[in-house]
Design an enzyme around this catalytic site. Structure first.
Site, short mmCIF file in Angstrom:
data_model
loop_
_atom_site.label_atom_id
_atom_site.label_comp_id
_atom_site.label_asym_id
_atom_site.label_seq_id
_atom_site.Cartn_x
_atom_site.Cartn_y
_atom_site.Cartn_z
N SER A 80 0.86 -1.18 0.00
CA SER A 80 0.00 0.00 0.00
C SER A 80 0.89 1.23 0.00
CB SER A 80 -0.88 0.00 1.26
OG SER A 80 -1.53 1.24 1.45
N TYR A 124 -2.30 -0.85 10.22
CA TYR A 124 -2.35 -1.25 8.81
C TYR A 124 -1.02 -0.94 8.13
CZ TYR A 124 -3.98 -1.11 3.91
OH TYR A 124 -4.13 -1.31 2.56
#
Length: 235
Positions: A103, A116
């Protein structure tokens, strides 16, 4: 599983030949059975895309150990399980391409996504080491680092003390359509790029973080303030 079958039906209607199966990536045995079954049936594994992920949008002070464990189990161990299943096959056959989805949060500071981001940084680290180790076996490795992509993860994200549209409000730019993201990813895979970074905005923020880390942290602090405006509970 329902969404998977719906997507598979659309692809089959377009002429694709595929086998769709629901697998819990947290379970190494399930992932191994899927990969080894595909290898037995097809005789080779050309690509594996380790893409499954979940998200929790929360400041670290609001992130529970349960949330941490779920993110680590899916986002990190899920990738580990996919690599562990496919890499030996690819080494033995002398070719293959492992594509791990990280990401933008695996490259730059990610306000309200600390847990995350930790898992996605880990995926980047795993992939970079695998890239240099696997090359001599003829195995390629890429890591995908997108910003927001308009997939169900935006709706399934758990928001803690934040409104359910906080990510969309704070993140720069609109979510990328999945078809656009897929084209960019496959183009990067075809060119054997290690970092496949989607959108000019993410590229700019990544360059800022590499070459001016203090300025990048300053941008992150602005994002923290913006997220705190979206808090649904004061403390």
């Amino acid at each position: 599983a329902e969404l998977l079958e719906t997507t598979a039906a659309v692809l089959r209607a377009g002429g694709a030949q595929l086998d769709a199966r629901a697998v819990d990536v947290r379970d190494a045995a399930q992932v191994l059975a899927l990969v080894e079954g595909a290898h037995r049936e097809l005789g080779r594994i050309d690509y594996i895309f380790n893409n499954a992920a979940v998200n929790v949008c929360a400041e670290l002070r609001d992130t529970s150990l349960e949330d941490w464990n779920r993110l680590i189990d899916v986002n990190l161990r899920g990738v580990v399980h996919g690599v562990h299943a496919a890499y030996p096959i690819m080494r033995a056959q002398g070719f293959g391409h492992i594509v791990n989805t990280a990401s933008a949060a695996g490259l730059i500071p990610a306000a309200a996504e600390g847990a995350y981001a930790a898992t996605k940084h880990a995926v980047v680290g795993l992939s970079s080491t695998l890239r240099i180790e696997a090359a001599s076996f003829g195995v390629r490795v890429s890591v995908v680092c997108p910003g927001l992509v308009d997939t169900p993860i935006l709706d399934s994200t758990k928001y803690v003390k934040l409104g359910s549209d906080a990510l969309r409000k704070i993140s720069p730019g609109k979510p990328v359509p999945p078809r656009t993201a897929a084209r960019q990813i496959l183009r990067g895979v075809d060119r054997n790029r290690f970092y496949i970074v989607l959108t000019p905005t993410v590229n700019a923020l990544w360059r800022l973080h590499r070459y001016a880390p203090s300025a990048s942290l300053g941008v992150g602090r602005i994002a923290v303030r913006l997220f705190r405006r979206e808090r649904t509970e004061d403390d």
